[in-house]
Design an enzyme around this catalytic site. Structure first.
Site, PDB file in Angstrom:
ATOM      1  N   LYS A 234      -0.251  -6.719  54.010  1.00 40.36           N
ATOM      2  CA  LYS A 234       1.153  -6.714  53.597  1.00 40.36           C
ATOM      3  C   LYS A 234       1.937  -7.544  54.599  1.00 40.36           C
ATOM      4  O   LYS A 234       2.123  -7.161  55.737  1.00 40.36           O
ATOM      5  CB  LYS A 234       1.680  -5.281  53.521  1.00 40.36           C
TER       6      LYS A 234
ATOM      7  N   GLY B  62       4.678  -1.626  64.022  1.00 44.21           N
ATOM      8  CA  GLY B  62       6.084  -1.843  63.736  1.00 44.21           C
ATOM      9  C   GLY B  62       6.962  -0.794  64.392  1.00 44.21           C
ATOM     10  O   GLY B  62       6.610  -0.222  65.431  1.00 44.21           O
ATOM     11  N   SER B  63       8.087  -0.513  63.764  1.00 43.33           N
ATOM     12  CA  SER B  63       9.100   0.358  64.366  1.00 43.33           C
ATOM     13  C   SER B  63       8.731   1.828  64.247  1.00 43.33           C
ATOM     14  O   SER B  63       7.956   2.229  63.370  1.00 43.33           O
ATOM     15  CB  SER B  63      10.457   0.128  63.697  1.00 43.33           C
TER      16      SER B  63
ATOM     17  N   GLY C 188       7.111   3.861  61.099  1.00 40.57           N
ATOM     18  CA  GLY C 188       5.834   4.502  61.393  1.00 40.57           C
ATOM     19  C   GLY C 188       5.835   5.983  61.071  1.00 40.57           C
ATOM     20  O   GLY C 188       4.845   6.523  60.552  1.00 40.57           O
TER      21      GLY C 188
ATOM     22  N   GLU D 260       0.881   1.709  65.680  1.00 37.39           N
ATOM     23  CA  GLU D 260       1.318   1.165  66.974  1.00 37.39           C
ATOM     24  C   GLU D 260       2.801   0.882  66.836  1.00 37.39           C
ATOM     25  O   GLU D 260       3.201   0.002  66.081  1.00 37.39           O
ATOM     26  CB  GLU D 260       0.520  -0.097  67.308  1.00 37.39           C
TER      27      GLU D 260
ATOM     28  N   CYS E 217       6.060  -5.687  72.008  1.00 38.01           N
ATOM     29  CA  CYS E 217       6.034  -4.228  72.199  1.00 38.01           C
ATOM     30  C   CYS E 217       5.642  -3.814  73.606  1.00 38.01           C
ATOM     31  O   CYS E 217       6.110  -2.788  74.113  1.00 38.01           O
ATOM     32  CB  CYS E 217       5.092  -3.586  71.177  1.00 38.01           C
TER      33      CYS E 217
ATOM     34  N   GLU F   3      13.946   1.426  73.088  1.00 43.60           N
ATOM     35  CA  GLU F   3      13.351   0.094  73.028  1.00 43.60           C
ATOM     36  C   GLU F   3      14.398  -0.885  72.503  1.00 43.60           C
ATOM     37  O   GLU F   3      14.841  -0.791  71.361  1.00 43.60           O
ATOM     38  CB  GLU F   3      12.119   0.087  72.118  1.00 43.60           C
TER      39      GLU F   3
END
Length: 487
Positions: free
Chosen positions: A184, A236-237, A241, A258, A292, A391
């Protein structure tokens, strides 16, 4: 320089790769790629509808349930993956350029880091040569045969910031295990997965083993919720997630997640700043902080804080902010207007909450257009401040002082994240012992490194599971035990 000075295949602009074919998109919905340098649209690509997501899942499902791929021996799959890796290798120059063109990664950064993805393709191909997919263990009645089988159909979802390199952790691992996959693509950088699909087709992967769609939020949610998907590997975020984890839990689908970090670099009292900051600085604001594992919190002994601040700010001043297509550029723009406003909002929060600004703090001077933010460093950032906890995903770093090693470890662990970290000191064994106390999945002593053969992943809100190394292969395997009698 134009973002796309080479022609892209027509299929990239108007098709998806499903069941071994380039399939024209049925929907007229498109996504615009906007240059972070010029703020102008440079390309328009189609978005998948729900029907095309279903088509991709059905193709992967059929390829797994009735196709040859999961029934091949490991050496047979390795032969395909070796050709696949070679085809990808021949497209690395294009992939590096697309990294710059789509999201503004400095070209020198992209050209250097793109090879990490190449290494991951090679690693999983080589791993198949010696990996034990089965073993025998003695039991009272005879023995048990422990077999590791592919989990099934895997949805692989990567973010925009390092799309190829992140897919390279997932794409070779899942088929190496015997899984079939749906990639995706993120709407901000949709071209990387299409290049991977082109390489898969050239390598002759059987139909349905690898499928690619570019999808928006609704269709992505449909992919994650599909009963035809057995495993979801997402980078991703945190909010996304968590939604994926909840959707997967409803049907016990397997996940690897992750989700980012707020990593700390601990400078011990015996650290040599000249060498430590030379190694550390490139990893505090890589790609304008949009990575990240960025080491965004520097922890220094109180009696050396002023010295560290002066040395680090001096290093930051030397970073060249400019056009990402210029090989001299260290730092380009952030992704888009939303990211630009978000990062400036965090900088303003740092000021409002009482942190002291050492350098930066606004739009980079000299740029009338583009999403350029000055490299920004704060000090006196208390652990409870927003800039010390959340973050930011931008070129913003805090320097915090600590009284002793126990407090340094406490500060490093005083976060909802647990992805990465580093420790710098003259006594490497002492630094290692400190690293063991940091609650993170990936740490380094006196430097920083990413290796295809070493697991990568985090704890707490940084996610679950590991990518890379044998652990990355095993995340796409299920374990079955069959008890056997004595012959």
């Amino acid at each position: 320089m134009s973002a796309f000075t080479v022609d892209l295949p027509d299929e990239f602009l108007n098709c998806f790769y499903i069941d071994g074919h380039w399939v024209p998109a049925a929907s007229a919905r498109r996504v615009s790629l906007v240059s972070p340098v010029s703020e102008e649209e440079v390309l328009s690509l189609l978005l998948a509808s729900g029907a095309e997501v279903e088509h991709a899942v059905a193709a992967a499902r059929a390829a797994f349930d009735t196709g040859p791929w999961p029934r091949m021996t490991a050496p047979e799959r390795a032969a395909y993956l070796r050709r696949f890796a070679d085809e990808v290798r021949g497209r690395l120059t294009l992939l590096a350029r697309l990294w710059t063109a789509q999201v503004g990664a400095p070209v020198r950064f992209a050209q250097g880091l793109i090879h990490a993805g190449e290494d991951r393709f090679d690693h999983f191909t080589e791993l198949l040569g010696g990996y034990a997919f089965g073993e025998r263990r003695p039991t009272r009645r005879g023995h048990a045969r422990v077999v590791r089988e592919p989990v099934g159909v895997a949805a692989l979802i990567a973010p925009w910031n390092a799309t190829f390199n992140i897919f390279a952790h997932k794409v070779p691992a899942a088929p190496a295990a015997g899984c079939t996959v749906i990639l995706k693509s993120p709407v901000e950088s949709p071209l990387d997965a299409l290049v991977i699909a082109e390489a898969a087709a050239a390598a002759g992967l059987p139909p349905g083993v690898l499928n690619v769609v570019t999808a928006g939020a609704r269709e992505s949610a449909e992919l994650v919720a599909s009963a035809g998907v057995d495993k979801i590997s997402f980078t991703g975020s945190v909010p996304t997630g968590l939604r994926i984890a909840e959707a997967a839990a409803r049907r016990m689908a397997r996940t690897t997640l992750e989700l980012g970090g707020k990593s700390a670099a601990i400078l011990l009292d015996d650290a040599d700043l000249s060498t430590a900051l030379c190694a550390l600085t490139p990893f505090t604001m890589p790609f304008s902080g949009q990575i990240c594992f960025a080491q965004t919190r520097i922890l220094a002994p109180l009696h050396r804080t002023a010295e560290v601040e002066e040395a680090y700010v001096s290093a930051v001043r030397r970073l060249w902010v400019g056009d990402p297509w210029d090989t001299a550029t260290d730092m380009g723009p952030v992704l888009d207007a939303r990211q630009y406003d978000r990062v400036l909002g965090y900088i303003e929060a740092g000021r409002a909450e009482g942190a002291r600004l050492l350098i930066g703090g606004g739009r980079s001077p000299g740029f009338d257009r583009g999403y350029y933010i000055e490299p920004t460093v704060f000090t006196q950032a208390a652990p409870e401040m927003t800039i010390a906890r959340e973050e930011i995903f931008g070129p913003v770093v805090t320097v915090q002082g600590y009284r002793d090693v126990d407090e340094a470890v406490r500060l490093a662990n005083d976060t909802d994240f647990g992805l990465s970290g580093s420790v710098f000191g003259a006594d490497v064994e002492r630094a290692f012992e400190v690293a063991l106390r940091v609650k993170a999945g990936h740490l380094a002593v006196n430097g920083f490194e990413i290796s295809a053969g070493v697991p990568f992943g985090g704890r707490k809100l940084s996610g679950q599971g590991r990518e890379g190394g044998p652990e990355g292969l095993e995340s796409f395997l299920e374990t079955k035990a069959v008890f056997m009698p004595t012959p």
